[in-house]
Every structure is written in structure tokens, then in C-alpha cells.
Design an enzyme around this catalytic site. Structure first.
Site, PDB file in Angstrom:
ATOM      1  N   SER A  32       4.814 -79.521 -17.054  1.00  0.00           N
ATOM      2  CA  SER A  32       4.684 -80.261 -18.298  1.00  0.00           C
ATOM      3  C   SER A  32       5.184 -79.417 -19.477  1.00  0.00           C
ATOM      4  O   SER A  32       5.689 -78.309 -19.300  1.00  0.00           O
ATOM      5  CB  SER A  32       3.219 -80.668 -18.496  1.00  0.00           C
ATOM      6  OG  SER A  32       3.101 -81.568 -19.578  1.00  0.00           O
ATOM      7  N   HIS A  33       5.032 -79.966 -20.673  1.00  0.00           N
ATOM      8  CA  HIS A  33       5.521 -79.309 -21.887  1.00  0.00           C
ATOM      9  C   HIS A  33       4.444 -79.422 -22.964  1.00  0.00           C
ATOM     10  O   HIS A  33       3.870 -80.498 -23.165  1.00  0.00           O
ATOM     11  CB  HIS A  33       6.813 -79.973 -22.359  1.00  0.00           C
ATOM     12  CG  HIS A  33       7.573 -79.187 -23.374  1.00  0.00           C
ATOM     13  ND1 HIS A  33       7.124 -78.998 -24.669  1.00  0.00           N
ATOM     14  CD2 HIS A  33       8.757 -78.534 -23.287  1.00  0.00           C
ATOM     15  CE1 HIS A  33       8.002 -78.273 -25.338  1.00  0.00           C
ATOM     16  NE2 HIS A  33       9.007 -77.972 -24.527  1.00  0.00           N
ATOM     17  N   SER A  34       4.216 -78.316 -23.657  1.00  0.00           N
ATOM     18  CA  SER A  34       3.120 -78.299 -24.622  1.00  0.00           C
ATOM     19  C   SER A  34       3.357 -79.204 -25.824  1.00  0.00           C
ATOM     20  O   SER A  34       2.413 -79.629 -26.492  1.00  0.00           O
ATOM     21  CB  SER A  34       2.872 -76.861 -25.101  1.00  0.00           C
ATOM     22  OG  SER A  34       4.034 -76.344 -25.740  1.00  0.00           O
ATOM     23  N   ARG A  47      -2.237 -87.132 -23.871  1.00  0.00           N
ATOM     24  CA  ARG A  47      -1.364 -86.835 -22.740  1.00  0.00           C
ATOM     25  C   ARG A  47      -1.903 -87.390 -21.415  1.00  0.00           C
ATOM     26  O   ARG A  47      -1.158 -87.979 -20.620  1.00  0.00           O
ATOM     27  CB  ARG A  47      -1.162 -85.323 -22.615  1.00  0.00           C
ATOM     28  CG  ARG A  47      -0.208 -84.921 -21.489  1.00  0.00           C
ATOM     29  CD  ARG A  47      -0.189 -83.412 -21.275  1.00  0.00           C
ATOM     30  NE  ARG A  47       0.173 -82.706 -22.485  1.00  0.00           N
ATOM     31  CZ  ARG A  47       1.427 -82.496 -22.895  1.00  0.00           C
ATOM     32  NH1 ARG A  47       2.426 -82.978 -22.167  1.00  0.00           N
ATOM     33  NH2 ARG A  47       1.676 -81.826 -24.003  1.00  0.00           N
TER      34      ARG A  47
END
Length: 391
Positions: A224-226, A280
Site C-alpha cells: 500500500s501507500h501512505s 482506507r
């Protein structure tokens, strides 16, 4: 047409990954690269494994197109050979242990030849409390913070490729090209220092600025990506597909043209990237519930047709036979001491000339020829064990 570095000569006292990558980049561009190796086994990357018909996988990756001379640098005669080679070279590059080049009399060679480009590649750079520390790739990744932001929340990890070595090697070859360009204009050489730590910390740019100016460290997010959502692997009927939506237009395309869920465009939890990152878990769950309706190939085709950034998670054998590489004819064959092997063309493609894809040398394959070239009695040095010639 000539290759860009035809006519330039590089002498490298190198081993492992970072420096050999730098000089292989130069060899690919047409430079003559003379690799100076130990008589007792040579570059230790030769013996990391025997995967490629008896030769180490790292070594064949990093050393095609070079000439190998094996001499004992602990002897005056061996050091004299290197100095003779450097006297005719444009570039001298070394990644010996800190202080070793100076002890061997190979430190400040630009004092004798101001037009020489001399490159010193080390783990931590000259000076400072860590100058003498060992600097393997994993250790540099740890010191540079790469491991702190790589992996999952539960388990940190290093990258699967030698990131620190590659960063340093790429900056090193870039610096050589810049120095040679300046020399063409001014006649002046250069003394260049490249630190693996500093090269790798430079690659940490967004994480550094996030920590310095937002006060938070990017979390380990796995796939994933912050700062972006949805950005992860999502299930299909027979596997998974990676989806990386970069903006709100991409989100609308995903849910309407791919997932057949236009109602998600009106959901305030997902209307903007900021909202999707804040929610998210719910966003990912909504996407995953729908992607599982298709097979991997079906979903991949739908995503591509809608222009939504996505990729299949390929295994290495699938990369080797990647349809894009095959369609662009990116594989060539080069020789090794035992057999011919496949090698990938370098990623920089000149329209008028192909990269030099030379053979991977055996240890000391070119020793006799190079000793003759610099006027040294090859039979004498080889018989005394100061130099070694491949048989």
C-alpha cells in the site's frame, strides 16, 4: 555510428556490486573497461554462487564487456602495472576499503595527471565516525532508513534488490559522464567521491521531507501507500491484481468503467483522495468486494481499457518472458568463460547505435595482453605469482 564512449578507457580496482555496476554502465556505452582483480580468486562476487553455468549471477550481471587483469597489488610490481594502465586511461575508479588506495599509492593520482577522472566509491565517505565501518547493502539500507519504511507494519524488510549498491553505482557512472563532459570543454579532470550512504539517503527524499516538515515518519505499508488510496493488491477469482489510483479522476474511472459501481462516486467517504486515505479500510474493502468477480486476466484487461493504473504481480519466470520485453527485442546473448548466456540490453536506448554487449571475462583473461600493452614482462610476473592469466 560510434557509441558515446568509444575511445575512452576506464581502469577499475573494483569488487562486489556498486563499482562494477558503475563501470558496466560505462562499458555498455562503449568505454574500454579494464577490471583489476586479485590473483587469488578475483572479485569476490565471482564466488557468491555458481548459478550461471558455474559463474556467479551477480558477476555476470555486472561485468560484461570488461577486460580482466589479475595482479597482486600487495607487491610493488603489481602496483606498478596498475599505475602504467592508469597512465593511459581517462578514468580510474576504485572501491577498496577506506584508506587502502592511499596505502597502495593509488590515492591522489590526479596530482600526477590533472586530466584524469578519479572516482572513490565507499560506504560512508571520507571522514566522520563511520568511515571505517563495513558497508554492505543491507547495512546501508538500515542506516539510510530504507528498512524503516519497507515491509509491513509488523515486519520491516530490506528491498529484494541491492538498492544501496545500485544507487551508488548509478550516481557514480553519472558523475563520470559529467566529469568527462567538463573535461572535453576545459581539459581538466576531477576527483570524485561517492558514498553509498549518501546515495541511498538521497533516494529517501519524500520520507525525509515528510518527517522533517510533517513531523511524522511514513509507515511501513507493504504494497500500500501512505498517501494514496486505493493503492494495493486486490483479489481476483484466481489471484490478485495491483491497482494504484493516483487521483480522483482515476477513482471515478475505476468504480464506473471497471467495477460497475457508479454509486461509489457519490459516497463522501471516497469522494477525494484525502477522504479515501482517511477511510482506507472501507475503501479497500469496497474495491476488493468487486474485483473478486473477475479472473486476473479479465480484470487486468478491464483496467487497461479504462486507463486505470494496474499491474499483474509477476513471478521472475514471467518477467524473463515478459511480452513487453519480447516485443521490444530486449534480450541479447553474451559469452562467459563456460557458456553463452542471455543478457538484457541496458535501459538507455540510442536511436542510432546499440549498446556494447561484450562478454563476461574469466579471471585474468586479458592479463598477458595488458601486461604486454604496458611494456611489462608477462612471463616473469605470471611465473612469480604476481599476475595470473586465465587458462
Amino acid at each position: 555510428m560510434n557509441r558515446p564512449l568509444d575511445g575512452f578507457t576506464v581502469v577499475a580496482v573494483e569488487q562486489a556490486v556498486a563499482a562494477p555496476l558503475a563501470t558496466r554502465n560505462l562499458a555498455d556505452l562503449g568505454a574500454r573497461v579494464i577490471k583489476v582483480e586479485r590473483v587469488d580468486g578475483g572479485d569476490f562476487a565471482r564466488a557468491y554462487d555458481h548459478t550461471v553455468h558455474g559463474t556467479g549471477a551477480h558477476f555476470v550481471w555486472l561485468n560484461r564487456g570488461k577486460e580482466s587483469i589479475a595482479v597482486d597489488l600487495k607487491t610493488p610490481e603489481g602496483r606498478d602495472v596498475v599505475r602504467r594502465l592508469v597512465a593511459k586511461a581517462d578514468v580510474f575508479l576504485q572501491n577498496l576499503a577506506p584508506g587502502a588506495a592511499e596505502r597502495l599509492g593509488l590515492g591522489d593520482l590526479t596530482a600526477e595527471r590533472p586530466e584524469l577522472v578519479a572516482v572513490n566509491l565507499s560506504g560512508f565517505g571520507a571522514g566522520g565516525p563511520m568511515e571505517q565501518r563495513k558497508a554492505y547493502d543491507m547495512l546501508i539500507q538500515a542506516e539510510a532508513g530504507v528498512i524503516a519504511i519497507t515491509g509491513t507494519p509488523e515486519s520491516p524488510a530490506k528491498t529484494g534488490i541491492p538498492t544501496a549498491d545500485i544507487a551508488a553505482g548509478m550516481y557514480c557512472s553519472q558523475a563520470v559522464l559529467a566529469a568527462l563532459l567538463r573535461r572535453c570543454r576545459t581539459g581538466a579532470g576531477a576527483t570524485i567521491e561517492v558514498s553509498m550512504l549518501e546515495a541511498t539517503v538521497e533516494w529517501m527524499g519524500y520520507a525525509l521531507y515528510t518527517r522533517m516538515y510533517a513531523g511524522t515518519q511514513p509507515a511501513r505499508m507493504g504494497l500500500s501507500h501512505s498517501a494514496i488510496a486505493p493503492y494495493d493488491a486486490f483479489p481476483t477469482r484466481d489471484g490478485q491484481v495491483l491497482i494504484g489510483v493516483q487521483n480522483d479522476a482515476g477513482w471515478r474511472a475505476l468504480v464506473t468503467a471497471v467495477l460497475d459501481a457508479p454509486e461509489l462516486t457519490e459516497d463522501p467517504r471516497f469522494a477525494t483522495n484525502v477522504a479515501r486515505v482517511r477511510n482506507r479500510a472501507e475503501c479497500d474493502a469496497a474495491v476488493a468486494a468487486r474485483t473478486s468477480r473477475w479472473s486476473t486476466s479479465e480484470l487486468d484487461a478491464r483496467l487497461a481499457a479504462a486507463g486505470v493504473p494496474a499491474a499483474q504481480l509477476k513471478e521472475i519466470d514471467q518477467v524473463i518472458d515478459h511480452p513487453q520485453l519480447r516485443a521490444r527485442d530486449r534480450w541479447r546473448q553474451v559469452g562467459t568463460e563456460h557458456a553463452r548466456i542471455n543478457a538484457l540490453l541496458p535501459p538507455v536506448t540510442f536511436a542510432d547505435v546499440e549498446a556494447h554487449m561484450g562478454d563476461v571475462p574469466a579471471l585474468g583473461q586479458h592479463t598477458r595482453a595488458l601486461l604486454d600493452e604496458v611494456g611489462v614482462d608477462a612471463d616473469d610476473l605470471i611465473s612469480r605469482g604476481i599476475a595470473a592469466q586465465a587458462t
